[in-house]
Design a protein around this motif. Structure first.
Motif, PDB file in Angstrom:
ATOM      1  N   VAL A   1       0.839  -1.208   0.000  1.00 58.58           N
ATOM      2  CA  VAL A   1       0.000   0.000   0.000  1.00 58.58           C
ATOM      3  C   VAL A   1       0.866   1.247   0.000  1.00 58.58           C
ATOM      4  O   VAL A   1       0.572   2.247  -0.671  1.00 58.58           O
ATOM      5  N   ALA A   2       1.968   1.205   0.735  1.00 57.10           N
ATOM      6  CA  ALA A   2       2.829   2.378   0.830  1.00 57.10           C
ATOM      7  C   ALA A   2       3.619   2.628  -0.443  1.00 57.10           C
ATOM      8  O   ALA A   2       3.928   3.785  -0.765  1.00 57.10           O
ATOM      9  N   GLU A   3       3.971   1.567  -1.197  1.00 56.04           N
ATOM     10  CA  GLU A   3       4.860   1.733  -2.340  1.00 56.04           C
ATOM     11  C   GLU A   3       4.154   1.720  -3.690  1.00 56.04           C
ATOM     12  O   GLU A   3       4.526   2.477  -4.587  1.00 56.04           O
ATOM     13  N   LEU A   4       3.147   0.858  -3.856  1.00 52.03           N
ATOM     14  CA  LEU A   4       2.629   0.591  -5.193  1.00 52.03           C
ATOM     15  C   LEU A   4       1.574   1.578  -5.661  1.00 52.03           C
ATOM     16  O   LEU A   4       1.328   1.670  -6.869  1.00 52.03           O
TER      17      LEU A   4
ATOM     18  N   ASN B   1       0.389   4.486 -10.131  1.00 48.62           N
ATOM     19  CA  ASN B   1      -0.634   5.530 -10.328  1.00 48.62           C
ATOM     20  C   ASN B   1      -2.040   4.945 -10.184  1.00 48.62           C
ATOM     21  O   ASN B   1      -2.897   5.076 -11.060  1.00 48.62           O
ATOM     22  N   LEU B   2      -2.288   4.283  -9.056  1.00 52.55           N
ATOM     23  CA  LEU B   2      -3.565   3.610  -8.825  1.00 52.55           C
ATOM     24  C   LEU B   2      -4.566   4.550  -8.171  1.00 52.55           C
ATOM     25  O   LEU B   2      -4.194   5.495  -7.472  1.00 52.55           O
TER      26      LEU B   2
ATOM     27  N   LYS C   1      -5.813  13.222  -9.309  1.00 51.76           N
ATOM     28  CA  LYS C   1      -5.477  13.131  -7.893  1.00 51.76           C
ATOM     29  C   LYS C   1      -5.834  11.741  -7.372  1.00 51.76           C
ATOM     30  O   LYS C   1      -6.785  11.118  -7.839  1.00 51.76           O
ATOM     31  N   THR C   2      -5.057  11.315  -6.404  1.00 51.77           N
ATOM     32  CA  THR C   2      -5.348  10.026  -5.773  1.00 51.77           C
ATOM     33  C   THR C   2      -6.619  10.140  -4.937  1.00 51.77           C
ATOM     34  O   THR C   2      -6.801  11.095  -4.183  1.00 51.77           O
TER      35      THR C   2
ATOM     36  N   MET D   1      -7.046  -0.374  -1.696  1.00 48.37           N
ATOM     37  CA  MET D   1      -6.043  -1.327  -2.169  1.00 48.37           C
ATOM     38  C   MET D   1      -5.882  -2.482  -1.186  1.00 48.37           C
ATOM     39  O   MET D   1      -5.732  -3.647  -1.588  1.00 48.37           O
ATOM     40  N   ALA D   2      -5.886  -2.186   0.114  1.00 50.73           N
ATOM     41  CA  ALA D   2      -5.755  -3.255   1.108  1.00 50.73           C
ATOM     42  C   ALA D   2      -6.888  -4.265   0.981  1.00 50.73           C
ATOM     43  O   ALA D   2      -6.686  -5.478   1.127  1.00 50.73           O
TER      44      ALA D   2
END
Length: 767
Positions: A93-96, A101-102, A108-109, A117-118
């Motif tokens: 979650v922290a890196e991907l 760009n998910l 904007k995210t 994502m989790a």
């Protein structure tokens, strides 16, 4: 008589069939919603990668000094991977999210992207699922020591890339976890090994101290102690025997040490000491004890003054032997206790020694594993099946959506008709009426499809509608122009139309024609050319019961009333009058609804002033009645509209009218059509001058409370009964009538034995 119980679904199916429109509408809507759900819900694609735990490539026999197999107490892979899965998800979650760009919208995210994502990551290990999904009977089982990582996203390409990155993250986390685990294991085992070594040394020192402390009374000294004790006891016995011969041997032994003197005992002990030193060291308990005894005797021999004159030398030797005997007896008695104390210390020493040995082996194994892991040949996660690009979306599940949608639709389609049926308070059949109103006739008039089509505008009149022109009464009323035009007696502009040359009949035009098309006249189905056999039979039954009831009470005038509008009251009045006339009785139909009359649309009758003209005093009674095409049936139309209906109907002129028609021999029955009883008081006023009252209610439409209230408004003795209009028989009843013995194909049906088409029929009767 059979006691068999039959289960019938007919009544339940009848409920669904009664509300089949709602049933099929819900099914159609449900299927449409299900189809839209499949097309409108955003598609989600799931990509999966399969990892497998690979054991060490280096065999245990070639490890440095390895003699022990791998520890069998190592926990199963699923226990070790449980915490690792959480670490993998947190790191992913922290890196991907930023890497791929998910969950980006408008550049904007999205808020809550981490949580999305989790929840989209699923890590499955053998026999359990740790994240986001629950194992079920349809889930694919994984091979032993395998891990499946899945990721769900709306873009299949990104789903594949993220899944492969998740596999790399988990492999790296697994390697780090093993390194950390080995380092911590070596540190912990080294600490425990040092502590065990220290305890083992302490145990050895304790054993040595105890052996020195209990020297001479140890288990291995027991045999020597017993032998020495026996020797001393034998020596005591000899000393007792030789005491009597002591005097005789004194002279002979003057030049040598006497045997029973301390000098003789000292010489014997010294001889024994020499023998013991030849076999044992000076630390041997018996050697130490012998030296102690020699020292005592030497002091005694060196101090002859200390001897008491009264104690002879033999007595001193006997006392020394007695002391030795007591000492050996004490040693023998203490030996079991000393043995138990030393055995307890030995047991602790054995346990510590075994633990020290095990810890040494574990430490060796951990260091060997660490060395193998540093070489890259140790236990590790390896990609068994890389992630592929998904083609078909995993969400929504087509079969689940279709199955759930169809099941939900069917449940609602079945539940709503039952809810409508059990919450509907209207009358369903004649039995409902009889249970509600006792001692009254209950007649059901079935729905007539042709009538419904005509009333619903599906069947249009080919010829232009004809109606009587207004007599002016409508112009004087307070009813609005639209309402006046609607009844067909007054033109849209408020002027009386001109008469045509055909008996005063005039085609309706303008708003009057549109109103007549929208609200057509009650159709005639019980007589005439448009007669419908089934409906005519039911109206003939109604007419028969009415004649029987009237004959018992000498009744002639009947008021047709209903609770509210739209229940078919005018339809019942018209066809009941026609049925009475067709049975040979003269009948007069009076349209007393001078608020919204309809009966004059039923027949192309010439112009007459009607009821309102007579009540207003503008016409004679004879001119208000006109014959109809049905033999024996005459019509008194309303003659116009007025909002002063109660005033006219309660007037003296109305009494004169009722008296005249009652005394007339031309009419055996007078049927009066009235407005809705719950809306206006007209029906109640007319019922006071009538002989009987018929209450009309619409099946499956009018509330039971409304019909009951209307029923209670009239005098009970004048109530003929209740007519259930638009009755629709149940589906099971229709089927039994259609295919039963007396149905369409029965013995008396169209193709029955006695049909005119049958070979048994009389040839003269055939057409």
């Amino acid at each position: 008589m059979s006691n068999q119980t039959f289960i019938s679904v007919g009544p339940y199916w009848d409920i669904v069939y009664r509300h089949r429109g709602v049933f099929f509408a819900i099914i159609a809507v449900g299927l449409v919603i299900t189809a839209l759900t499949l097309f409108l819900i955003p598609k989600q694609y799931t990509s999966s990668v399969l990892l497998e735990v690979w054991q060490s490539d280096v065999q245990s026999t070639v490890m440095i000094g390895a003699e022990q197999e791998k520890d069998t107490s190592t926990p199963h892979i699923e226990n070790r991977l449980e915490a690792l899965s959480q670490q993998t998800i947190a790191r992913a979650v922290a890196e991907l999210i930023s890497k791929h760009n998910l969950y980006v919208r408008d550049g904007k995210t999205e808020a809550g992207a981490a949580g999305q994502m989790a929840s989209a990551i699923s890590i499955s290990i053998p026999d359990s699922v740790l994240q986001s999904k629950t194992p079920n009977r349809w889930q694919r089982s994984l091979p032993p020591d395998a891990v499946e990582i899945s990721f769900q996203y709306r873009d299949p390409v990104k789903a594949q890339a993220v899944t492969n990155d998740l596999a790399d993250i988990m492999v790296d986390e697994y390697r780090k976890e093993l390194e950390h685990h080995n380092a911590e294991t070596i540190k912990l085992i080294s600490t425990e090994l040092d502590e065990t070594r220290s305890k083992l040394a302490d145990s050895q020192s304790q054993i040595k101290v105890l052996k020195q402390k209990y020297r001479g009374s140890l288990p291995q000294d027991l045999d020597d102690n017993v032998k020495a004790l026996q020797a001393l006891q034998m020596q005591m016995e000899r000393s007792a025997e030789g005491s009597s011969k002591a005097d005789e041997s004194d002279a002979a032994a003057a030049t040598a040490p006497k045997s029973n003197t301390p000098e003789a005992a000292l010489a014997a002990l010294k001889t024994k000491l020499v023998a013991l030193r030849a076999e044992y060291s000076d630390e041997y308990p018996e050697v130490i004890e012998t030296q102690s005894q020699i020292a005592i005797l030497e002091r005694e021999v060196g101090n002859p003054v200390a001897k008491t004159p009264s104690t002879p030398a033999p007595d001193s030797a006997v006392g020394l032997m007695r002391q030795q005997i007591a000492d050996y007896q004490k040693r023998i008695a203490d030996t079991p206790a000393h043995e138990e104390a030393i055995a307890a210390v030995d047991r602790d020493y054995g346990i510590l020694s075994s633990r020290y040995h095990d810890l040494s082996n574990i430490l060796f194994q951990a260091r060997a594993d660490q060395e193998v892991l540093e070489r890259g040949q140790g236990e590790r996660l390896k990609v068994l099946q890389p992630a592929g690009r998904p083609i078909e979306p995993s969400y929504p599940n087509k079969m689940a959506v279709i199955g759930g949608g169809v099941a939900t639709t069917l449940m609602l389609a079945l539940a709503i008709p039952f809810a409508l049926f059990y919450t509907d308070t209207s009358f369903k059949d004649s039995e409902d009426i009889r249970s509600e109103f006792a001692d009254v006739n209950a007649i059901a008039i079935s729905r007539v499809p042709e009538v419904e089509d005509y009333l619903n505008g599906k069947m249009k009149a080919v010829e232009p509608l004809l109606a009587l022109p207004g007599n002016g009464a409508g112009n004087k009323s307070n009813v609005g122009g639209a309402g006046s035009a609607a009844n067909g007696h007054v033109a849209a502009n408020g002027e009386s139309p001109d008469l045509n040359g055909n008996g005063g009949l005039q085609p309706l035009t303008g708003p009057a024609a549109r109103f007549a098309q929208r609200y057509p006249a009650p159709p005639l189905v019980a007589a005439g050319e448009e007669m419908i056999t089934g409906a005519a039979d039911e109206f003939q039954l109604l007419a028969f019961k009415l004649r029987s009831w009237a004959a018992q009470r000498d009744a002639k005038v009947f008021v047709i009333a209903s609770a509210v509008g739209g229940e078919g009251k005018s339809f019942i009045a018209l066809n009941l009058a026609a049925a009475l006339a067709s049975s040979g009785s003269g009948a007069l139909l009076i349209d007393a609804d001078i608020r919204a009359p309809f009966q004059h649309y039923a027949f192309p009758v010439p112009k007459v002033d009607g009821l309102l003209g007579f009540l207003q005093g503008t016409t004679e009674l004879a001119t208000t009645i006109t014959p109809t095409p049905i033999p024996g049936l005459s019509l008194m139309p309303s003659g116009g509209t007025s909002n002063r209906a109660p005033e006219y109907l309660a007037s003296v002129k109305m009494d004169e009218l009722m008296s005249a028609v009652r005394n007339s021999t031309a009419y055996q029955y007078i049927i009066i059509d009235t407005p809705p009883a719950l809306l206006v008081p007209d029906a109640q006023i007319l019922s006071t001058a009538a002989d009987g009252t018929i209450v009309v209610t619409a099946a499956d439409s009018t509330a039971r409370a409304a019909t009951t209230k209307t029923f209670m408004m009239f005098e009970p003795t004048t109530l003929f009964g209740v007519v259930l209009n638009r009755f629709r028989p149940s589906y099971s009843t229709v089927r039994s009538e259609r295919y039963g013995r007396y149905g369409r194909y029965g013995r008396y049906g169209r193709y029955g034995k006695y049909s005119k088409y049958s070979k048994y029929a009389d040839p003269d009767l055939r057409e």
